[in-house]
Design a protein around this motif. Sequence first.
Motif, mmCIF file in Angstrom:
data_model
loop_
_atom_site.group_PDB
_atom_site.id
_atom_site.type_symbol
_atom_site.label_atom_id
_atom_site.label_comp_id
_atom_site.label_asym_id
_atom_site.label_seq_id
_atom_site.Cartn_x
_atom_site.Cartn_y
_atom_site.Cartn_z
ATOM 1 N N THR A 39 -5.915 5.998 1.246
ATOM 2 C CA THR A 39 -6.407 6.284 -0.068
ATOM 3 C C THR A 39 -6.280 5.044 -1.090
ATOM 4 O O THR A 39 -7.430 4.683 -1.545
ATOM 5 C CB THR A 39 -5.926 7.796 -0.939
ATOM 6 O OG1 THR A 39 -6.061 8.638 0.007
ATOM 7 C CG2 THR A 39 -6.630 7.729 -2.299
ATOM 8 N N ILE A 40 -5.015 4.328 -1.142
ATOM 9 C CA ILE A 40 -4.761 3.207 -1.712
ATOM 10 C C ILE A 40 -5.912 2.106 -1.124
ATOM 11 O O ILE A 40 -6.511 1.417 -1.860
ATOM 12 C CB ILE A 40 -3.455 2.800 -1.594
ATOM 13 C CG1 ILE A 40 -2.749 3.791 -2.609
ATOM 14 C CG2 ILE A 40 -3.336 1.321 -2.339
ATOM 15 C CD1 ILE A 40 -3.014 3.963 -3.864
ATOM 16 N N LEU A 41 -6.148 2.174 0.094
ATOM 17 C CA LEU A 41 -6.851 1.119 0.798
ATOM 18 C C LEU A 41 -8.473 1.417 0.377
ATOM 19 O O LEU A 41 -9.025 0.452 0.449
ATOM 20 C CB LEU A 41 -6.565 1.097 2.136
ATOM 21 C CG LEU A 41 -5.216 0.659 2.652
ATOM 22 C CD1 LEU A 41 -5.010 0.641 4.153
ATOM 23 C CD2 LEU A 41 -4.765 -0.675 1.965
ATOM 24 N N ALA A 64 0.690 -1.220 -0.011
ATOM 25 C CA ALA A 64 -0.092 -0.152 -0.034
ATOM 26 C C ALA A 64 0.776 1.333 -0.015
ATOM 27 O O ALA A 64 0.595 2.279 -0.518
ATOM 28 C CB ALA A 64 -0.945 -0.204 1.145
ATOM 29 N N ASP A 65 2.067 1.200 0.738
ATOM 30 C CA ASP A 65 2.807 2.495 0.709
ATOM 31 C C ASP A 65 3.459 2.633 -0.553
ATOM 32 O O ASP A 65 3.886 3.772 -1.083
ATOM 33 C CB ASP A 65 3.909 2.219 1.787
ATOM 34 C CG ASP A 65 3.435 2.119 3.090
ATOM 35 O OD1 ASP A 65 2.331 2.834 3.505
ATOM 36 O OD2 ASP A 65 3.789 1.339 4.090
ATOM 37 N N GLU A 66 3.826 1.609 -1.204
ATOM 38 C CA GLU A 66 4.565 1.485 -2.611
ATOM 39 C C GLU A 66 3.754 2.256 -3.395
ATOM 40 O O GLU A 66 3.752 3.053 -4.382
ATOM 41 C CB GLU A 66 5.211 0.344 -3.037
ATOM 42 C CG GLU A 66 6.364 -0.063 -2.267
ATOM 43 C CD GLU A 66 6.655 -1.567 -2.609
ATOM 44 O OE1 GLU A 66 7.825 -2.058 -2.343
ATOM 45 O OE2 GLU A 66 5.820 -2.418 -3.178
ATOM 46 N N LEU A 67 2.328 1.595 -3.522
ATOM 47 C CA LEU A 67 1.237 2.217 -4.403
ATOM 48 C C LEU A 67 0.936 3.711 -4.152
ATOM 49 O O LEU A 67 0.625 4.414 -5.082
ATOM 50 C CB LEU A 67 0.202 1.439 -4.284
ATOM 51 C CG LEU A 67 0.408 -0.072 -4.858
ATOM 52 C CD1 LEU A 67 -0.797 -0.852 -4.718
ATOM 53 C CD2 LEU A 67 0.829 -0.197 -6.312
ATOM 54 N N PHE A 72 3.604 5.858 -5.570
ATOM 55 C CA PHE A 72 3.269 5.675 -7.261
ATOM 56 C C PHE A 72 2.336 6.636 -7.449
ATOM 57 O O PHE A 72 2.498 7.419 -8.684
ATOM 58 C CB PHE A 72 2.941 4.171 -7.328
ATOM 59 C CG PHE A 72 2.946 4.148 -9.082
ATOM 60 C CD1 PHE A 72 3.936 4.158 -10.101
ATOM 61 C CD2 PHE A 72 1.552 3.764 -9.472
ATOM 62 C CE1 PHE A 72 3.549 4.179 -11.314
ATOM 63 C CE2 PHE A 72 1.282 3.405 -10.806
ATOM 64 C CZ PHE A 72 2.169 3.755 -11.664
ATOM 65 N N GLN A 73 1.129 6.520 -6.998
ATOM 66 C CA GLN A 73 0.005 7.625 -7.071
ATOM 67 C C GLN A 73 0.076 8.925 -6.634
ATOM 68 O O GLN A 73 -0.813 9.873 -6.969
ATOM 69 C CB GLN A 73 -1.394 6.869 -6.847
ATOM 70 C CG GLN A 73 -1.687 5.848 -7.702
ATOM 71 C CD GLN A 73 -2.071 6.184 -9.353
ATOM 72 O OE1 GLN A 73 -1.342 5.810 -10.108
ATOM 73 N NE2 GLN A 73 -3.131 7.097 -9.117
ATOM 74 N N GLN A 74 0.884 9.185 -5.680
ATOM 75 C CA GLN A 74 1.194 10.403 -4.716
ATOM 76 C C GLN A 74 0.056 10.704 -4.108
ATOM 77 O O GLN A 74 -0.674 11.917 -4.160
ATOM 78 C CB GLN A 74 1.718 11.590 -6.049
ATOM 79 C CG GLN A 74 2.853 11.331 -6.553
ATOM 80 C CD GLN A 74 3.376 12.183 -7.626
ATOM 81 O OE1 GLN A 74 2.596 13.024 -8.039
ATOM 82 N NE2 GLN A 74 4.611 12.540 -7.680
ATOM 83 N N VAL A 75 -0.581 9.634 -3.360
ATOM 84 C CA VAL A 75 -1.667 9.871 -2.589
ATOM 85 C C VAL A 75 -1.367 9.158 -1.251
ATOM 86 O O VAL A 75 -0.122 8.740 -1.031
ATOM 87 C CB VAL A 75 -2.748 9.146 -3.090
ATOM 88 C CG1 VAL A 75 -3.368 9.817 -4.616
ATOM 89 C CG2 VAL A 75 -2.784 7.633 -3.313
#
Length: 60
Positions: free
Chosen positions: A33-35, A20-23, A26-29
Amino acid sequence: MKTHEYALYRGDTLLKIGTADELAAFQQVKRKTILFYATPAYRKRTSEKSLRTIRLEEEA
């Protein structure tokens, strides 16, 4: 602490696989937010072409 891997999609296109941290980087969020992209509430609010996060299962 055990980290889980996720796949980030836009529609049917795989953008990236990672934690989740890598994504989030990558998305700069933010990580949360990824979760959120994986929740049913987010799916109801967005179209099929929106970002989606899917948690990958570990093999035994």
